[in-house]
Design an enzyme around this catalytic site. Structure first.
Site, PDB file in Angstrom:
ATOM      1  N   LYS A  22       0.838  -1.211   0.000  1.00 28.85           N
ATOM      2  CA  LYS A  22       0.000   0.000   0.000  1.00 28.85           C
ATOM      3  C   LYS A  22       0.864   1.249   0.000  1.00 28.85           C
ATOM      4  CE  LYS A  22      -1.754   1.705   4.004  1.00 28.85           C
ATOM      5  NZ  LYS A  22      -1.492   3.139   4.265  1.00 28.85           N
ATOM      6  N   ASN A  23       1.870   1.305   0.898  1.00 23.52           N
ATOM      7  CA  ASN A  23       2.615   2.551   1.068  1.00 23.52           C
ATOM      8  C   ASN A  23       3.607   2.809  -0.059  1.00 23.52           C
ATOM      9  OD1 ASN A  23       1.071   3.082   3.268  1.00 23.52           O
ATOM     10  ND2 ASN A  23       2.566   2.324   4.752  1.00 23.52           N
ATOM     11  N   CYS A 117      -4.659  12.647  12.468  1.00 16.20           N
ATOM     12  CA  CYS A 117      -5.540  11.485  12.373  1.00 16.20           C
ATOM     13  C   CYS A 117      -5.493  10.814  13.747  1.00 16.20           C
ATOM     14  CB  CYS A 117      -5.059  10.547  11.280  1.00 16.20           C
ATOM     15  SG  CYS A 117      -3.467   9.853  11.666  1.00 16.20           S
ATOM     16  N   ARG A 401      -9.156   0.204   3.695  1.00 20.68           N
ATOM     17  CA  ARG A 401      -8.179   1.156   3.138  1.00 20.68           C
ATOM     18  C   ARG A 401      -6.863   0.457   2.788  1.00 20.68           C
ATOM     19  NH1 ARG A 401      -6.196   5.145   6.872  1.00 20.68           N
ATOM     20  NH2 ARG A 401      -4.775   5.310   5.109  1.00 20.68           N
TER      21      ARG A 401
END
Ligand code: EPZ
Length: 423
Positions: A22-23, A117, A401
């Site tokens: 993902k990153n 966040c 996500r």
């Protein structure tokens, strides 16, 4: 809103194929903007964050095709909107990479401040310091970062913390700057190296990625390329922890063992059995949980230290080990929001500042819990899979996500997990 219903106590057994990182994806997709031609990116995880980033790039005017097989074709030459609005950024914090990419490609950018966040404030001051060092005028007005540079010039940039985001963002902007840029105290995470490899395939000149010092020689133009991103070390670590927590026996395919050294070492210290192998083309890891595990101590650190993104799933495992474990979260100031939810399942945890003391209990029990962030959600899934009884995990949009086909992969390993769409 959807939730997971999980009946725990079943060992995970079988094989799982790890998806693209993902990153790495969230940095390499914006990096394609720097090319003067279309790029093809493969092995992308089909997750919510990649869908959101695809939409943001389309809103900017890029032509983006994202296929179910994880392949993306992106033509950045059609971009005609250089503002990343608050609405876009609020959907995806990592859209800050668009700042460095647009500054590097067009010489100007406007990006709504990403804000904090649930794991901390998440400032981007190191990113801004880097852009200014490269000669950009950067002003923050009404929550928007406006960056402008007639010409970016290479600079020596020292990072106060080995920030992953700042390292990558500065690399993106410096790729087409005049002269050489040196980033000292750079982050060394595998996806920093992956982004550098992608940029070099586009004709950039980046050396030293994966070490503390990265040298970038600016190039006038970068061309299109095709590139396959690395496997996700955090997804792999999550499955390793789940295999041990459920006393299972799982083979992970499509992994890079060196990226998993820290988590493998800690799981073996707990008493798990981990064997590495290769079938001639790719590596695999076999992970087996033992009886009641030994307590261990964890300190999260920048790579190659223990990754902060696995702190939360690891805590879920350690709640059931024999003895006291201590976890020190050195990267983010507020990354223990999963603790009250684990306590609801019978865990015994005490948090004092950045240190959590976990007193091991025999077992966890199913309960109603809710995810507070992506990796907290992963921690609750690990706990639910190991717990006795039924657990309901809400707010699973956080999990969507960052984990591709999570429930399908877990079900294929024997987990009793059901996704239920609530009216
Ligand atoms: C990246 O976040 C990852 N996100 C995070 O993964 C990961 O936890 C983190 O790196 C550390 O590995 C993406 O790659 C999209 P940092 P990033 O800059 O870049 C402070 C997940 O679960 N800092 O390395 O934001 C910061 O507050 C996510 O996949 C500043 O003070 O992390 C933090 O305390 C969560 N100023 C520390 O540095 C800055 O300008 C490390 O942050 C930037 C960071």
């Amino acid at each position: 809103m959807a939730y997971y219903k999980i009946n725990g106590g079943r060992p995970l057994e079988g094989q799982v194929t790890i998806s693209g990182a993902k990153n790495a994806a969230l940095a390499i997709i914006p990096a394609a903007i720097l090319a003067g031609q279309p790029c093809v990116i493969e092995n992308l995880p089909i997750i919510e964050d990649v869908h959101v980033l695809t939409e943001i790039l389309r809103l900017m005017g890029a032509e983006v095709e994202l296929y179910e097989n994880g392949c993306m074709r992106i033509d950045p030459t059609k971009i005609d909107n250089y503002e990343v609005t608050f609405e876009m950024v609020s959907k995806l914090r990592a859209s800050y990479y668009l700042l460095g990419a647009m500054l590097g490609r067009y010489g100007h950018a406007a990006l709504a401040l990403p804000g904090g966040c649930s794991i901390g404030n998440r400032p981007i001051d190191f990113h801004i310091k880097g852009m200014r060092a490269l000669g950009a005028e950067v002003e923050i007005r009404n929550g928007i970062v406006y960056a402008y540079a007639d010409e970016l010039r290479g600079a020596e940039i020292y990072l106060d913390m080995a920030s992953v985001g700042a390292t990558i963002n500065i690399m993106l902007a410096a790729c087409r700057a005049e002269g050489q840029t040196v980033i000292t105290n750079a982050a060394k995470e595998p996806h920093v190296v992956d982004v550098a490899n992608f940029l070099n395939m586009m004709g950039a000149s980046i050396k030293g990625a994966g070490t503390d010092v990265i040298r970038i020689k600016g190039r006038k133009e970068l061309h299109g390329t095709s590139y396959a991103i690395i496997p996700d070390q955090i997804e792999a670590g999550t499955f390793m922890i789940a295999a041990v927590a459920t006393k299972g026996n799982v083979v992970l395919n499509n992994i890079i063992p060196t990226h998993l050294e820290a988590i493998s070492a800690k799981l073996m210290e707990c008493g798990a059995h981990i064997a590495e192998g290769d079938d001639g083309t790719e590596f695999f890891l076999q992970v087996q949980g033992g009886d009641r595990l030994r307590a261990v101590n964890i300190k999260t650190l920048p790579y190659p230290g223990f990754p902060t993104d696995l702190q939360q799933p690891m805590m879920a495992l350690l709640t059931m080990s024999k003895g006291n474990s201590y976890i020190v979260e050195n990267i983010f100031e507020d990354r223990f929001n999963h603790v009250p939810e684990l306590i609801r399942m019978g865990a015994s945890i005490n948090v004092n500042g950045r240190t959590a003391t976990i007193e091991g209990v025999e077992k966890l029990y199913g309960a109603n819990v809710r995810a507070t962030d992506l990796r907290a959600g992963a921690a609750l899934i690990v706990a639910a899979l190991a717990a006795e009884g039924t657990t309901i995990v809400r707010n699973i949009h956080f999990i969507d996500r960052g984990y591709e086909r999570f429930e399908q992969k877990l079900r294929a390993l024997g987990a009793d997990i059901e996704r239920i769409e609530e009216d």
